[in-house]
Scaffold this motif. Structure first.
Motif, PDB file in Angstrom:
ATOM      1  N   UNK A  98     -46.485 -17.137  -2.502  1.00  0.00           N
ATOM      2  CA  UNK A  98     -45.884 -18.387  -2.958  1.00  0.00           C
ATOM      3  C   UNK A  98     -46.280 -18.628  -4.413  1.00  0.00           C
ATOM      4  N   UNK A  99     -45.379 -19.277  -5.147  1.00  0.00           N
ATOM      5  CA  UNK A  99     -45.699 -19.764  -6.499  1.00  0.00           C
ATOM      6  C   UNK A  99     -45.081 -21.138  -6.678  1.00  0.00           C
ATOM      7  N   UNK A 100     -45.720 -21.964  -7.514  1.00  0.00           N
ATOM      8  CA  UNK A 100     -45.124 -23.203  -7.974  1.00  0.00           C
ATOM      9  C   UNK A 100     -44.989 -24.307  -6.948  1.00  0.00           C
ATOM     10  N   UNK A 101     -45.782 -24.259  -5.865  1.00  0.00           N
ATOM     11  CA  UNK A 101     -45.571 -25.240  -4.801  1.00  0.00           C
ATOM     12  C   UNK A 101     -46.845 -25.496  -4.007  1.00  0.00           C
ATOM     13  N   UNK A 102     -46.760 -26.519  -3.146  1.00  0.00           N
ATOM     14  CA  UNK A 102     -47.758 -26.750  -2.107  1.00  0.00           C
ATOM     15  C   UNK A 102     -47.047 -26.690  -0.760  1.00  0.00           C
ATOM     16  N   UNK A 145     -52.163 -24.964  -1.777  1.00  0.00           N
ATOM     17  CA  UNK A 145     -51.585 -24.943  -3.112  1.00  0.00           C
ATOM     18  C   UNK A 145     -51.437 -23.498  -3.575  1.00  0.00           C
ATOM     19  N   UNK A 146     -50.201 -23.133  -3.883  1.00  0.00           N
ATOM     20  CA  UNK A 146     -49.919 -21.819  -4.440  1.00  0.00           C
ATOM     21  C   UNK A 146     -49.228 -21.996  -5.776  1.00  0.00           C
ATOM     22  N   UNK A 147     -49.967 -22.427  -6.785  1.00  0.00           N
ATOM     23  CA  UNK A 147     -49.384 -22.665  -8.095  1.00  0.00           C
ATOM     24  C   UNK A 147     -49.059 -21.353  -8.792  1.00  0.00           C
ATOM     25  N   UNK A 148     -50.061 -20.761  -9.436  1.00  0.00           N
ATOM     26  CA  UNK A 148     -49.835 -19.484 -10.111  1.00  0.00           C
ATOM     27  C   UNK A 148     -49.542 -18.376  -9.118  1.00  0.00           C
ATOM     28  N   UNK A 149     -50.165 -18.433  -7.945  1.00  0.00           N
ATOM     29  CA  UNK A 149     -49.877 -17.427  -6.932  1.00  0.00           C
ATOM     30  C   UNK A 149     -50.886 -17.440  -5.804  1.00  0.00           C
ATOM     31  N   UNK A 150     -50.393 -17.351  -4.583  1.00  0.00           N
ATOM     32  CA  UNK A 150     -51.234 -17.259  -3.396  1.00  0.00           C
ATOM     33  C   UNK A 150     -50.453 -16.487  -2.341  1.00  0.00           C
ATOM     34  N   UNK A 151     -51.152 -15.901  -1.389  1.00  0.00           N
ATOM     35  CA  UNK A 151     -50.517 -15.243  -0.244  1.00  0.00           C
ATOM     36  C   UNK A 151     -51.169 -15.776   1.024  1.00  0.00           C
ATOM     37  N   UNK A 152     -50.393 -15.820   2.114  1.00  0.00           N
ATOM     38  CA  UNK A 152     -50.973 -16.290   3.376  1.00  0.00           C
ATOM     39  C   UNK A 152     -50.203 -15.737   4.567  1.00  0.00           C
ATOM     40  N   UNK A 153     -50.793 -15.940   5.749  1.00  0.00           N
ATOM     41  CA  UNK A 153     -50.164 -15.559   7.013  1.00  0.00           C
ATOM     42  C   UNK A 153     -50.153 -16.765   7.932  1.00  0.00           C
ATOM     43  N   UNK A 154     -49.194 -16.770   8.865  1.00  0.00           N
ATOM     44  CA  UNK A 154     -49.079 -17.819   9.886  1.00  0.00           C
ATOM     45  C   UNK A 154     -48.780 -17.150  11.217  1.00  0.00           C
ATOM     46  N   UNK A 155     -49.701 -17.292  12.171  1.00  0.00           N
ATOM     47  CA  UNK A 155     -49.559 -16.622  13.464  1.00  0.00           C
ATOM     48  C   UNK A 155     -49.927 -17.609  14.565  1.00  0.00           C
ATOM     49  N   UNK A 156     -49.046 -17.779  15.545  1.00  0.00           N
ATOM     50  CA  UNK A 156     -49.387 -18.648  16.670  1.00  0.00           C
ATOM     51  C   UNK A 156     -50.503 -18.008  17.477  1.00  0.00           C
ATOM     52  N   UNK A 157     -51.408 -18.834  17.996  1.00  0.00           N
ATOM     53  CA  UNK A 157     -52.582 -18.331  18.713  1.00  0.00           C
ATOM     54  C   UNK A 157     -52.255 -18.089  20.180  1.00  0.00           C
ATOM     55  N   UNK A 158     -53.111 -17.332  20.897  1.00  0.00           N
ATOM     56  CA  UNK A 158     -52.884 -17.101  22.333  1.00  0.00           C
ATOM     57  C   UNK A 158     -52.863 -18.391  23.148  1.00  0.00           C
ATOM     58  N   UNK A 181     -43.200 -29.076  11.928  1.00  0.00           N
ATOM     59  CA  UNK A 181     -42.459 -28.977  10.674  1.00  0.00           C
ATOM     60  C   UNK A 181     -43.271 -28.179   9.665  1.00  0.00           C
ATOM     61  N   UNK A 182     -42.559 -27.458   8.815  1.00  0.00           N
ATOM     62  CA  UNK A 182     -43.153 -26.780   7.662  1.00  0.00           C
ATOM     63  C   UNK A 182     -42.444 -27.317   6.437  1.00  0.00           C
ATOM     64  N   UNK A 183     -43.219 -27.862   5.497  1.00  0.00           N
ATOM     65  CA  UNK A 183     -42.669 -28.548   4.333  1.00  0.00           C
ATOM     66  C   UNK A 183     -43.240 -27.958   3.054  1.00  0.00           C
ATOM     67  N   UNK A 184     -42.437 -28.014   1.976  1.00  0.00           N
ATOM     68  CA  UNK A 184     -42.922 -27.599   0.655  1.00  0.00           C
ATOM     69  C   UNK A 184     -42.783 -28.751  -0.323  1.00  0.00           C
ATOM     70  N   UNK A 185     -43.718 -28.769  -1.279  1.00  0.00           N
ATOM     71  CA  UNK A 185     -43.698 -29.723  -2.382  1.00  0.00           C
ATOM     72  C   UNK A 185     -43.636 -28.940  -3.689  1.00  0.00           C
ATOM     73  N   UNK A 186     -42.658 -29.245  -4.537  1.00  0.00           N
ATOM     74  CA  UNK A 186     -42.561 -28.589  -5.845  1.00  0.00           C
ATOM     75  C   UNK A 186     -43.630 -29.158  -6.781  1.00  0.00           C
ATOM     76  N   UNK A 187     -44.333 -28.276  -7.465  1.00  0.00           N
ATOM     77  CA  UNK A 187     -45.309 -28.716  -8.455  1.00  0.00           C
ATOM     78  C   UNK A 187     -44.601 -29.052  -9.772  1.00  0.00           C
ATOM     79  N   UNK A 188     -45.000 -30.141 -10.441  1.00  0.00           N
ATOM     80  CA  UNK A 188     -44.397 -30.470 -11.736  1.00  0.00           C
ATOM     81  C   UNK A 188     -44.742 -29.409 -12.768  1.00  0.00           C
ATOM     82  N   UNK A 189     -43.925 -29.337 -13.817  1.00  0.00           N
ATOM     83  CA  UNK A 189     -44.066 -28.276 -14.801  1.00  0.00           C
ATOM     84  C   UNK A 189     -45.468 -28.102 -15.349  1.00  0.00           C
TER      85      UNK A 189
END
Length: 307
Positions: free
Chosen positions: A63-67, A98-111, A119-127
């Motif tokens: 992800x970049x530029x968002x939360x 927060x993945x501004x300049x750059x982040x990676x992640x995983x999402x896995x449902x548990x046993x 819900x999964x939501x994103x927020x745009x970061x201001x310039x």
């Protein structure tokens, strides 16, 4: 439309990426509306019976530029990211990454997750903050009882409660559960525009009917919002808000930038395993490859002008 109207946005079904895709209902972005405040992305999913569908398994992705804002009604999801965070998304608890300049992640449902619903939501970061460093925050808001409604404020301020979670623009995010036959009026910031995403039940927002998976939009200028549930069972919704976000953004895949070139550079960095995104430990599989870029310049998006 005028700012006093309620605009009803309908969802479209989208398969979530990865080899074990689950279908989500997406209400933002769409042609009629790109953002509500800085909220730029809204996926709504479930109830999804994991035994039948296999649940959620989203491999490492950037992800970049968002939360990102994760909120569950039921189930449990394991989160890992390249900041080193290892956390669980549980009902009534906020995870914000927060993945501004750059982040990676995983999402896995548990046993332990038998039914996924949330819900999964994103927020745009201001310039000025779109290259913010990686960050992860967790918050379990208290439940407020207001005139026959249970309210959990996970971002911003509502009904006298304020979330401690840090954001880069003013925002509102809250879960609202209305008892059967209840009408509740809430004071809101008149500088905000708002969106009410209905999860279950039929709700009237300032007199306009909304069905499950629909999102009702109201423009700035309102000092109050009235939510009514005339049914004989509870209804639930997510209320989002923020001042109009007047910057143009470029959205493609998991990236938010300001130009086509921003997207090209982010994709190239991901495909070449750049340190920009780091690596996610603990996921037993390969990361998601970026899709091919379109054969055209990706155009910036901005909300239609308010009349």
């Amino acid at each position: 439309m005028s700012d006093m109207d309620v605009e009803v946005l309908t969802a479209r079904d989208v398969p979530l990426g990865g080899p074990r895709a689950m279908t989500v209902r997406r209400t933002l972005p769409q042609r009629a509306r790109t953002l509500i405040g800085a909220w730029c992305f809204a996926d709504h999913y479930g109830p999804d019976h994991v035994a039948d569908t296999g649940g959620m398994d989203v491999a490492p992705h950037p992800h970049t530029g968002l939360q990102t804002v994760s909120w569950l009604f039921s189930g449990e999801i394991e989160h890992r990211d390249s900041l080193g965070s290892h956390a669980f998304v549980r009902p009534g608890e906020l995870n914000l990454m927060t993945g501004g300049h750059g982040i990676a992640h995983t999402e896995v449902s548990t046993p332990d997750a038998t039914v996924l619903h949330g819900v999964q939501l994103w927020v745009a970061l201001p310039g000025e903050h779109r290259h913010a460093p990686r960050d992860f925050q967790h918050h379990a808001p208290k439940t407020l009882r207001v005139a026959g409604a249970d309210i959990r404020v996970f971002l911003g301020t509502l009904a006298g409660d304020t979330s401690p979670v840090r954001t880069y623009t003013p925002l509102l995010g809250a879960e609202i559960v209305l008892d059967a036959g209840v009408t509740v009026t809430l004071d809101v910031d008149p500088d905000f525009e708002h969106g009410l995403l209905v999860d279950q039940g039929d709700i009237r927002l300032d007199g306009s009917p909304l069905r499950p998976a629909e999102l009702g939009y109201t423009g700035p200028g309102r000092t109050r919002l009235t939510l009514a549930n005339a049914a004989d069972r509870p209804a639930r919704a997510i209320l989002l808000g923020g001042p109009p976000f007047d910057e143009e953004i470029v959205m493609w895949w998991n990236f938010i930038g300001r130009s086509h070139q921003d997207i090209v550079e982010a994709r190239e960095a991901w495909e070449h395993s750049s340190d920009r995104f780091g690596s996610v430990d603990g996921y037993p599989g390969d990361r998601l490859p970026a899709p091919a870029l379109p054969n055209a310049v990706i155009a910036p998006r901005k909300n239609p002008s308010r009349q």
